[in-house]
Write a protein that holds these residues in place. Structure first.
Motif, PDB file in Angstrom:
ATOM      1  N   LEU A   1     -10.976  12.037  -9.045  1.00 30.17           N
ATOM      2  CA  LEU A   1     -11.295  10.786  -9.491  1.00 30.17           C
ATOM      3  C   LEU A   1     -11.755  10.591 -10.908  1.00 30.17           C
ATOM      4  CD1 LEU A   1     -11.596   7.649  -8.424  1.00 30.17           C
ATOM      5  CD2 LEU A   1     -14.014   8.343  -7.816  1.00 30.17           C
ATOM      6  N   PHE A   2     -12.628  11.555 -11.419  1.00 30.17           N
ATOM      7  CA  PHE A   2     -13.096  11.609 -12.776  1.00 30.17           C
ATOM      8  C   PHE A   2     -11.857  11.816 -13.595  1.00 30.17           C
ATOM      9  CE2 PHE A   2     -14.702  13.883 -16.421  1.00 30.17           C
ATOM     10  CZ  PHE A   2     -15.661  12.991 -17.013  1.00 30.17           C
ATOM     11  N   TYR A   3     -11.082  12.931 -13.353  1.00 29.09           N
ATOM     12  CA  TYR A   3      -9.875  13.376 -14.174  1.00 29.09           C
ATOM     13  C   TYR A   3      -9.177  11.853 -14.273  1.00 29.09           C
ATOM     14  CZ  TYR A   3      -5.049  14.271 -15.493  1.00 29.09           C
ATOM     15  OH  TYR A   3      -4.117  14.238 -15.975  1.00 29.09           O
ATOM     16  N   ALA A   4      -8.509  11.259 -13.039  1.00 30.80           N
ATOM     17  CA  ALA A   4      -7.688  10.066 -13.063  1.00 30.80           C
ATOM     18  C   ALA A   4      -8.414   8.873 -13.584  1.00 30.80           C
ATOM     19  CB  ALA A   4      -7.563   9.734 -11.520  1.00 30.80           C
ATOM     20  N   ARG A   5      -9.526   8.785 -13.790  1.00 33.74           N
ATOM     21  CA  ARG A   5     -10.077   7.672 -14.648  1.00 33.74           C
ATOM     22  C   ARG A   5      -9.821   7.778 -16.104  1.00 33.74           C
ATOM     23  NH1 ARG A   5     -15.358   6.922 -10.743  1.00 33.74           N
ATOM     24  NH2 ARG A   5     -14.745   4.680  -9.892  1.00 33.74           N
TER      25      ARG A   5
ATOM     26  N   ARG B   1       0.918  -1.283   0.074  1.00 36.95           N
ATOM     27  CA  ARG B   1       0.012   0.209   0.119  1.00 36.95           C
ATOM     28  C   ARG B   1       0.987   1.120   0.041  1.00 36.95           C
ATOM     29  NH1 ARG B   1      -2.762   0.199  -2.428  1.00 36.95           N
ATOM     30  NH2 ARG B   1      -4.383  -1.207  -1.649  1.00 36.95           N
ATOM     31  N   ALA B   2       1.956   1.305   1.031  1.00 34.87           N
ATOM     32  CA  ALA B   2       2.890   2.279   0.913  1.00 34.87           C
ATOM     33  C   ALA B   2       3.496   2.473  -0.481  1.00 34.87           C
ATOM     34  CB  ALA B   2       4.069   2.253   1.820  1.00 34.87           C
ATOM     35  N   PHE B   3       3.899   1.383  -1.211  1.00 37.12           N
ATOM     36  CA  PHE B   3       4.565   1.383  -2.361  1.00 37.12           C
ATOM     37  C   PHE B   3       3.622   2.096  -3.692  1.00 37.12           C
ATOM     38  CE2 PHE B   3       6.044  -0.052  -6.637  1.00 37.12           C
ATOM     39  CZ  PHE B   3       7.206   0.481  -6.587  1.00 37.12           C
ATOM     40  N   SER B   4       2.427   1.753  -3.396  1.00 37.17           N
ATOM     41  CA  SER B   4       1.148   2.038  -4.526  1.00 37.17           C
ATOM     42  C   SER B   4       1.060   3.591  -4.419  1.00 37.17           C
ATOM     43  CB  SER B   4       0.056   1.652  -4.327  1.00 37.17           C
ATOM     44  OG  SER B   4      -0.592   1.824  -3.087  1.00 37.17           O
TER      45      SER B   4
ATOM     46  N   GLN C   1      -0.236  -5.460 -14.426  1.00 36.80           N
ATOM     47  CA  GLN C   1       0.640  -5.160 -14.792  1.00 36.80           C
ATOM     48  C   GLN C   1       0.496  -3.610 -15.519  1.00 36.80           C
ATOM     49  OE1 GLN C   1       3.638  -7.334 -16.895  1.00 36.80           O
ATOM     50  NE2 GLN C   1       4.332  -8.189 -14.768  1.00 36.80           N
ATOM     51  N   ARG C   2      -0.457  -3.626 -16.544  1.00 37.03           N
ATOM     52  CA  ARG C   2      -0.741  -2.319 -17.259  1.00 37.03           C
ATOM     53  C   ARG C   2      -1.371  -1.310 -16.267  1.00 37.03           C
ATOM     54  NH1 ARG C   2      -2.755  -3.690 -23.154  1.00 37.03           N
ATOM     55  NH2 ARG C   2      -1.291  -5.072 -23.920  1.00 37.03           N
ATOM     56  N   ILE C   3      -2.200  -1.795 -15.282  1.00 32.41           N
ATOM     57  CA  ILE C   3      -2.771  -0.619 -14.582  1.00 32.41           C
ATOM     58  C   ILE C   3      -1.589  -0.146 -13.625  1.00 32.41           C
ATOM     59  CG2 ILE C   3      -4.317  -0.622 -12.346  1.00 32.41           C
ATOM     60  CD1 ILE C   3      -6.086  -2.710 -13.811  1.00 32.41           C
ATOM     61  N   ASP C   4      -0.828  -1.041 -13.297  1.00 31.97           N
ATOM     62  CA  ASP C   4       0.356  -0.627 -12.509  1.00 31.97           C
ATOM     63  C   ASP C   4       1.158   0.657 -12.923  1.00 31.97           C
ATOM     64  OD1 ASP C   4       1.622  -0.882  -9.803  1.00 31.97           O
ATOM     65  OD2 ASP C   4       3.234  -1.192 -10.948  1.00 31.97           O
ATOM     66  N   ARG C   5       1.459   0.326 -14.273  1.00 34.00           N
ATOM     67  CA  ARG C   5       2.133   1.102 -15.292  1.00 34.00           C
ATOM     68  C   ARG C   5       1.109   2.452 -15.474  1.00 34.00           C
ATOM     69  NH1 ARG C   5       4.242  -1.621 -20.569  1.00 34.00           N
ATOM     70  NH2 ARG C   5       2.975  -3.227 -19.948  1.00 34.00           N
ATOM     71  N   ALA C   6       0.145   2.576 -15.652  1.00 26.57           N
ATOM     72  CA  ALA C   6      -0.797   3.641 -15.911  1.00 26.57           C
ATOM     73  C   ALA C   6      -0.605   4.350 -14.452  1.00 26.57           C
ATOM     74  CB  ALA C   6      -2.101   3.203 -16.337  1.00 26.57           C
TER      75      ALA C   6
ATOM     76  N   GLY D   1       1.404   4.797 -12.215  1.00 23.22           N
ATOM     77  CA  GLY D   1       2.706   5.281 -12.094  1.00 23.22           C
ATOM     78  C   GLY D   1       3.083   6.615 -12.858  1.00 23.22           C
ATOM     79  N   GLN D   2       1.716   6.863 -13.920  1.00 20.46           N
ATOM     80  CA  GLN D   2       1.986   7.906 -14.738  1.00 20.46           C
ATOM     81  C   GLN D   2       1.175   9.058 -14.077  1.00 20.46           C
ATOM     82  OE1 GLN D   2       2.789   7.428 -18.899  1.00 20.46           O
ATOM     83  NE2 GLN D   2       2.434   5.373 -18.508  1.00 20.46           N
ATOM     84  N   LEU D   3       0.391   8.759 -13.181  1.00 16.27           N
ATOM     85  CA  LEU D   3      -0.718   9.790 -12.793  1.00 16.27           C
ATOM     86  C   LEU D   3       0.197  10.629 -11.464  1.00 16.27           C
ATOM     87  CD1 LEU D   3      -4.012   7.860 -11.898  1.00 16.27           C
ATOM     88  CD2 LEU D   3      -3.171   9.258 -13.904  1.00 16.27           C
ATOM     89  N   SER D   4      -0.352  11.711 -11.199  1.00 17.34           N
ATOM     90  CA  SER D   4       0.210  12.644 -10.093  1.00 17.34           C
ATOM     91  C   SER D   4      -0.034  11.815  -8.907  1.00 17.34           C
ATOM     92  CB  SER D   4      -0.371  13.999 -10.186  1.00 17.34           C
ATOM     93  OG  SER D   4      -1.525  13.812  -9.726  1.00 17.34           O
ATOM     94  N   ALA D   5       0.773  12.207  -7.698  1.00 16.65           N
ATOM     95  CA  ALA D   5       0.414  11.691  -6.469  1.00 16.65           C
ATOM     96  C   ALA D   5      -1.032  11.805  -5.877  1.00 16.65           C
ATOM     97  CB  ALA D   5       1.250  12.204  -5.310  1.00 16.65           C
ATOM     98  N   SER D   6      -1.638  12.904  -6.129  1.00 16.92           N
ATOM     99  CA  SER D   6      -2.971  13.114  -5.767  1.00 16.92           C
ATOM    100  C   SER D   6      -4.165  12.404  -6.381  1.00 16.92           C
ATOM    101  CB  SER D   6      -3.305  14.656  -5.663  1.00 16.92           C
ATOM    102  OG  SER D   6      -3.018  15.379  -7.147  1.00 16.92           O
ATOM    103  N   HIS D   7      -3.758  12.268  -7.648  1.00 12.53           N
ATOM    104  CA  HIS D   7      -4.899  11.434  -8.466  1.00 12.53           C
ATOM    105  C   HIS D   7      -4.650  10.026  -8.458  1.00 12.53           C
ATOM    106  CE1 HIS D   7      -4.918  15.447 -10.752  1.00 12.53           C
ATOM    107  NE2 HIS D   7      -6.313  14.975 -10.820  1.00 12.53           N
ATOM    108  N   ARG D   8      -3.389   9.536  -8.152  1.00  6.85           N
ATOM    109  CA  ARG D   8      -3.330   8.293  -7.996  1.00  6.85           C
ATOM    110  C   ARG D   8      -3.830   7.639  -6.617  1.00  6.85           C
ATOM    111  NH1 ARG D   8       1.734   8.279  -9.151  1.00  6.85           N
ATOM    112  NH2 ARG D   8       2.541   8.549  -6.847  1.00  6.85           N
ATOM    113  N   THR D   9      -3.500   8.589  -5.612  1.00  2.67           N
ATOM    114  CA  THR D   9      -4.215   8.471  -4.073  1.00  2.67           C
ATOM    115  C   THR D   9      -5.531   8.249  -4.216  1.00  2.67           C
ATOM    116  OG1 THR D   9      -2.447   9.494  -3.268  1.00  2.67           O
ATOM    117  CG2 THR D   9      -4.175   9.400  -1.883  1.00  2.67           C
ATOM    118  N   VAL D  10      -6.404   9.156  -5.129  1.00  4.81           N
ATOM    119  CA  VAL D  10      -7.909   8.898  -5.009  1.00  4.81           C
ATOM    120  C   VAL D  10      -8.302   7.644  -5.677  1.00  4.81           C
ATOM    121  CG1 VAL D  10      -9.845  10.077  -6.089  1.00  4.81           C
ATOM    122  CG2 VAL D  10      -8.200  11.338  -5.210  1.00  4.81           C
TER     123      VAL D  10
END
Lengths: 208, 173
Positions: free
Chosen positions: A189-193, A50-53, A144-149, A151-160
């Motif tokens: 959340l909308f933007y991140a999705r 969880r910390a790594f994600s 794996q693909r979801i994880d790669r994608a 990784g390209q989001l900003s921290a705030s969007h990834r967190t949401v």
């Protein structure tokens, strides 16, 4: 204990049932360090993951997950069993990660791209692609693909995304955890999705 | 499509709308192809996440990882007072500031009182001499008082009425 017995009776393998942490938690609350060590052994991968994600950095994830365990030991008396021990501990590591991300954010100047991303940017206006970019993918490849994608989001969007999709928190709970409004949570959340949909479509194109 | 509707459609996908709002959106989706397409995309993304996360394993051995945690717990247990220090109350913080300031003010006050007392003493001793100098109440006479020998000398700048000798202008009392 009864949960394990029931699964055994139903014919399922006991390994499928989550481990019963209650006896270990009670022992640890009484000061038993060995019981606490066993709890660490059981949940260390989940807490680190969880910390790594959230941090996307191995060393940060190790340090913060360890800090979470130390805090958990100090606050064991506060754990009343309203949620599972793993969920309680996950909340602690999430809060530590959020604190760390806030510190990072304070220390770096936000780029124009990040500000654009915060407000939704061009992604909000992009045409909708109804073709499912993950259709037909094997589960491991999809993850794996979801994880790669992610990784390209900003921290705030990834967190949401992490809090909503993986921790299954509602908007209100995410807002409380992140210290922002429900509207901000919905917007992020909308933007991140939509960004995730776009990144997954790009990965599919690259494959073909 | 405006932002408000976009976010409402997302809330519909996430099950965050009331029953009546959900029915309204369901009706909208039946007649709005753009809204229906957006809902489809959001549902696709959501279902992709439902497959779970990539499994990540801690890149450290159980022993090494635990040793760092147990060391930190022991360190925290040894320093409970030091750990409590950062969480000082407002009053405690004020005390930290006021105690040295109060001590400084008290020392200053003592110094001023001492200085005042010294000046008063000097004035008193001066007035003793003054009284001594004027004991004779004669502006043309000068007096010296030797307390140790119990002797007082008075010099007159003019000849006395009962002189013992003409050359001696001092009188021993």
């Amino acid at each position: 204990m009864s949960a394990v017995q029931k699964t055994s009776e139903s014919g399922l393998t006991p390994a499928a049932a989550p481990p019963n942490d209650s006896p270990l938690v009670k022992a640890a609350q009484g000061g038993d360090m060995r019981a606490f060590e066993e709890l660490v052994a059981r949940h260390r991968d989940k807490i680190y993951a969880r910390a790594f994600s959230m941090m996307r950095n191995e060393q940060d994830a190790i340090d913060l997950s360890q800090e979470a365990w130390v805090k958990a030991w100090q606050r064991l008396a506060q754990f009343q069993g309203d949620s599972s021990f793993a969920t309680w501990l996950t909340r602690i590591v999430i809060n530590l990660c959020l604190d760390q991300l806030r510190k990072h954010k304070r220390h770096r100047a936000e780029s124009i791209e990040e500000m654009d991303e915060e407000s939704g940017g061009v992604e909000r206006q992009m045409p909708v692609v109804t073709i499912n970019p993950t259709a037909g993918l094997e589960r491991g490849e999809l993850r794996q693909r979801i994880d790669r994608a992610l990784g390209q989001l900003s921290a705030s969007h990834r967190t949401v995304i992490v809090l909503h999709e993986f921790e299954e928190m509602e908007y209100k709970e995410i807002a409380k955890t992140m210290g922002c409004s429900i509207g901000t949570v919905m917007s992020r959340l909308f933007y991140a999705r939509r960004r995730m949909a776009s990144l997954l479509a790009d990965l599919k194109k690259a494959e073909s | 499509m405006n932002t408000e509707l976009q976010l409402k459609l997302q809330s519909y996908v996430d099950g965050e709308l009331s029953a009546s709002e959900s029915r309204q959106i369901a009706d909208l989706l039946a007649r709005d192809a753009e809204a229906a397409a957006l809902v489809q995309q959001l549902q696709n993304t959501k279902s992709a996440f439902a497959n779970g996360e990539l499994e990540v394993k801690l890149p450290e051995s159980r022993e090494f990882y635990w040793s760092k945690i147990s060391r930190e717990i022991e360190r925290e247990n040894r320093q409970p007072v030091a750990a409590a220090e950062p969480s000082l109350s407002l009053w405690q913080s004020l005390q930290r500031l006021l105690i040295p300031a109060g001590a400084f003010a008290a020392l200053t006050l003592i110094g001023l009182v001492g200085l005042f007392a010294l000046r008063t003493t000097n004035q008193d001793s001066f007035s003793v001499h003054y009284e001594s100098d004027n004991a004779v109440a004669d502006a043309d006479a000068f007096t010296y008082n030797d307390e140790e020998n119990g002797t007082t000398f008075i010099w007159f700048s003019y000849p006395s009425e009962n002189e013992f000798t003409e050359s001696d202008d001092s009188l021993i009392l």
